[in-house]
Design a protein around this motif. Structure first.
Motif, PDB file in Angstrom:
ATOM      1  N   ALA A  47      29.191 -11.970 -44.402  1.00 55.84           N
ATOM      2  CA  ALA A  47      28.398 -13.410 -44.372  1.00 55.84           C
ATOM      3  C   ALA A  47      28.993 -14.205 -45.475  1.00 55.84           C
ATOM      4  CB  ALA A  47      27.098 -13.135 -44.274  1.00 55.84           C
ATOM      5  N   PHE A  48      29.117 -13.683 -46.643  1.00 55.48           N
ATOM      6  CA  PHE A  48      29.163 -14.489 -47.724  1.00 55.48           C
ATOM      7  C   PHE A  48      30.409 -14.146 -48.644  1.00 55.48           C
ATOM      8  CE2 PHE A  48      24.535 -13.527 -47.120  1.00 55.48           C
ATOM      9  CZ  PHE A  48      24.328 -14.925 -47.040  1.00 55.48           C
ATOM     10  N   GLY A  49      31.308 -13.453 -48.056  1.00 60.44           N
ATOM     11  CA  GLY A  49      32.589 -13.101 -48.722  1.00 60.44           C
ATOM     12  C   GLY A  49      32.602 -12.379 -50.176  1.00 60.44           C
ATOM     13  N   ILE A  50      31.522 -11.624 -50.359  1.00 61.35           N
ATOM     14  CA  ILE A  50      31.372 -11.051 -51.540  1.00 61.35           C
ATOM     15  C   ILE A  50      32.010  -9.437 -51.640  1.00 61.35           C
ATOM     16  CG2 ILE A  50      29.956 -10.119 -53.490  1.00 61.35           C
ATOM     17  CD1 ILE A  50      28.200 -12.706 -52.621  1.00 61.35           C
ATOM     18  N   ASN A  51      33.071  -9.213 -52.130  1.00 60.67           N
ATOM     19  CA  ASN A  51      33.765  -8.214 -51.750  1.00 60.67           C
ATOM     20  C   ASN A  51      34.280  -7.354 -52.856  1.00 60.67           C
ATOM     21  OD1 ASN A  51      36.016  -9.542 -52.202  1.00 60.67           O
ATOM     22  ND2 ASN A  51      36.985  -9.432 -50.293  1.00 60.67           N
TER      23      ASN A  51
END
Length: 267
Positions: free
Chosen positions: A108-112
């Motif tokens: 959902a937020f692209g935090i990886n």
């Protein structure tokens, strides 16, 4: 009938204690901000009042548990929090729930980035103090007592709405996470999370795992608010967010209904 009256009394007292403790503390902050130019977000005195306010549901759960258990002992309250011995299946459920959170913020937020996970772990004790311990009240007292009065799904909806309203004063305090997005949206997300945490509690029978899961969610969503927006306090809402939260709601409702039909999944 006697049991229903007892449950109703506990609900009323729990809500009275919880809202009194929390709103009193947060009201002091609001008055300090508006009339005395003090107690601003980030100041030491603000954090003291904020912590006490955040612990309202936990403090109230202890009071209610003690008040309505004639054979009360500190050890019995500890068992109330930690439940029975946690077996492999319970750890599996909790692990899948935690992994879903990481997958959620990634999709959902692209935090990886791996550093993001480390950040959540480091901040977990604070997340427990500032949110996780609420579960002792919401899942430990309010939800199970309410289910003795109304059906499962209506109880989830009611607890979710109460949970959202309980947070309402935070929209009047500049700098809080809640003040960064509309109350209606927050209320809806609270209903979704109420469904998720309630289902988790039913399948694990362990309040402390709900505390950890609540804190883990706060840590994950905190990354979305700050790291996902270059440090600005803003939630980047998009169609992916709607999809993952909708999926969570659908799955948690299905699992909750399955549990109540005596056909629990993963259990």
């Amino acid at each position: 009938m006697k049991q229903k009256k007892r449950s109703l009394k506990q609900i009323r007292l729990f809500l009275l204690y919880t809202f009194s403790i929390t709103w009193f503390c947060w009201l002091i902050v609001i008055i300090g901000n508006k009339y005395f130019n003090t107690l601003w977000y980030g100041e030491p005195l603000f954090w003291i009042l904020d912590v006490i306010g955040s612990l309202g549901p936990a403090i109230s759960s202890y009071i209610i548990y003690r008040q309505f258990n004639e054979d009360f002992r500190e050890q019995s309250f500890i068992r109330f929090v930690f439940g029975k011995k946690i077996d492999i299946k319970v750890w599996l459920i909790f692990g899948l729930f935690s992994l879903w959170r990481l997958f959620m913020i990634w999709i959902a937020f692209g935090i990886n980035k791996p550093i993001s996970i480390l950040s959540i772990i480091i901040n977990l004790p604070l997340a427990i103090l500032f949110g996780g311990l609420e579960e002792l009240g919401w899942r430990g007292i309010l939800q199970p007592k309410l289910e003795k009065l109304v059906n499962y799904l209506p109880s989830v909806l009611i607890v979710g709405i109460i949970w959202g309203i309980w947070h309402l004063p935070l929209w009047l305090i500049k700098g809080t996470v809640q003040s960064s997005f509309p109350f209606g949206l927050y209320l809806f997300s609270g209903i979704i999370l109420t469904s998720s945490f309630t289902t988790l509690y039913k399948y694990t029978k362990n309040l402390f795992l709900c505390v950890l899961s609540h804190a883990w969610f706060n840590g994950c969503i905190g990354l979305a608010l700050y790291m996902g927006n270059n440090g600005s306090l803003q939630l980047n809402l998009n169609w992916k967010v709607i999809v993952v939260f909708s999926f969570e709601l659908i799955v948690s409702v299905i699992l909750g209904i399955a549990y109540h039909r005596k056909k629990p999944i993963l259990c």
